[in-house]
Enzyme design. Sequence first.
Site, PDB file in Angstrom:
ATOM      1  N   HIS A  95       0.846  -1.205   0.000  1.00  0.00           N
ATOM      2  CA  HIS A  95       0.000   0.000   0.000  1.00  0.00           C
ATOM      3  C   HIS A  95       0.881   1.255   0.000  1.00  0.00           C
ATOM      4  O   HIS A  95       0.558   2.244  -0.657  1.00  0.00           O
ATOM      5  CB  HIS A  95      -0.882   0.039   1.250  1.00  0.00           C
ATOM      6  N   GLN A 150     -17.885  -7.559  -0.872  1.00  0.00           N
ATOM      7  CA  GLN A 150     -16.947  -8.351  -1.676  1.00  0.00           C
ATOM      8  C   GLN A 150     -16.486  -9.628  -0.968  1.00  0.00           C
ATOM      9  O   GLN A 150     -15.622 -10.332  -1.465  1.00  0.00           O
ATOM     10  CB  GLN A 150     -15.764  -7.501  -2.114  1.00  0.00           C
ATOM     11  N   ASP A 182      -3.511  -7.468  -7.750  1.00  0.00           N
ATOM     12  CA  ASP A 182      -4.910  -7.843  -8.019  1.00  0.00           C
ATOM     13  C   ASP A 182      -5.199  -7.572  -9.497  1.00  0.00           C
ATOM     14  O   ASP A 182      -6.000  -6.694  -9.840  1.00  0.00           O
ATOM     15  CB  ASP A 182      -5.844  -7.037  -7.113  1.00  0.00           C
ATOM     16  N   ARG A 207      -3.115 -10.586   4.118  1.00  0.00           N
ATOM     17  CA  ARG A 207      -3.387 -11.930   4.652  1.00  0.00           C
ATOM     18  C   ARG A 207      -2.106 -12.677   5.037  1.00  0.00           C
ATOM     19  O   ARG A 207      -2.178 -13.706   5.689  1.00  0.00           O
ATOM     20  CB  ARG A 207      -4.176 -12.763   3.633  1.00  0.00           C
TER      21      ARG A 207
HETATM   22  O1  PAF Z   1      -8.035  -4.309  -3.442  1.00  0.00           O
HETATM   23  C1  PAF Z   1      -8.656  -3.955  -2.432  1.00  0.00           C
HETATM   24  O2  PAF Z   1      -8.067  -3.678  -1.388  1.00  0.00           O
HETATM   25  C2  PAF Z   1     -10.169  -3.865  -2.491  1.00  0.00           C
HETATM   26  O3  PAF Z   1     -10.705  -4.806  -3.342  1.00  0.00           O
HETATM   27  C3  PAF Z   1     -10.687  -2.444  -2.833  1.00  0.00           C
HETATM   28  C4  PAF Z   1     -10.217  -2.007  -4.205  1.00  0.00           C
HETATM   29  C5  PAF Z   1     -10.194  -1.460  -1.792  1.00  0.00           C
HETATM   30  C6  PAF Z   1     -12.210  -2.419  -2.833  1.00  0.00           C
HETATM   31  O4  PAF Z   1     -12.730  -2.719  -1.567  1.00  0.00           O
END
Ligand code: PAF
Length: 286
Positions: free
Chosen positions: A41, A65, A155, A192
């Site tokens: 991040h 999600q 992702d 995770r």
């Molecule tokens: O990749 C993620 O952390 C999540 O899927 C996101 C893009 C913040 C959506 O909740």
Amino acid sequence: MTQAGPSRPVILDTISATRSALAGIEDVVLVPTLGALHDGHLALISRALELGSTVIVSIFVNPLQFGPNEDLDKYPRTLDADLDLLGIAGVQYVFAPTVEEMYPHGATSTHVVAGQVGGLYEGRSRPGHFDGVLTVVAKLLNIVRPAVVMFGQKDAQQVFLVRRMIEDLNIPVRVEVVETVREDSGLALSSRNRFLDAKETRAARTLSLALEAAASSADRGVDAALAAAQGTLMGEPLVSLDYLKIVNPETFLPADDGYRGPALALIAARVGTTRLIDNGRIVLTG
Ligand code: PAF
């Protein structure tokens, strides 16, 4: 709006406070996250800070999600530590809404449907996952109205589907993608990873080794690349493969053995009870 400690970002927990705080700022950069921030991040955030004068990080564990048997309750929530990291990084704003603020109509609210590719790979293993991701991303884009939104290449399917949604729904934002950050072992950073014990952490590096094996055999075609990756995984009993696919990055559909050109190798596996994903670029020649 609550002004936190001196080095921390301004925390916004309502949509109206967020809109007021950002009113009139043109080059806002949004970094959407589920929190539990790590160096992956921080790589997105440092690129975001280069791109715009105002960076807002959203921290929201989006229930939409997560499937019924997934780790929503167990998902790490580390807001305090996240705010410290963001303060040090120089982020100005954090949007951290409640579930009620984001979904006031609960289960009856309108959803985005991810389409064909949303039902493949991750979407096949996690039905509805990408509808949930795209719904929350669309909402975040409408709330924040950023010039740029940041995503991580880890992702890859999410990146493809977000780009597709932005194009299909004519959302005026630029997508910026940052490379996956890895440990020295090759293991892709993930929130995770903190669930892995020492043995599992060692075993988890097999995912990136399998991707490297696929890349090294890519001069012999898709089937050979897949076989090389599978051979690597077979040597690691703690890893249980969910899927291993090679896809055309333009369509995100599976590449057949005759395909030549750039491709992406995708992998998902359980290491112990922790589900991890990774991907790597390969070039099919020969
Ligand atoms: O990749 C993620 O952390 C999540 O899927 C996101 C893009 C913040 C959506 O909740």
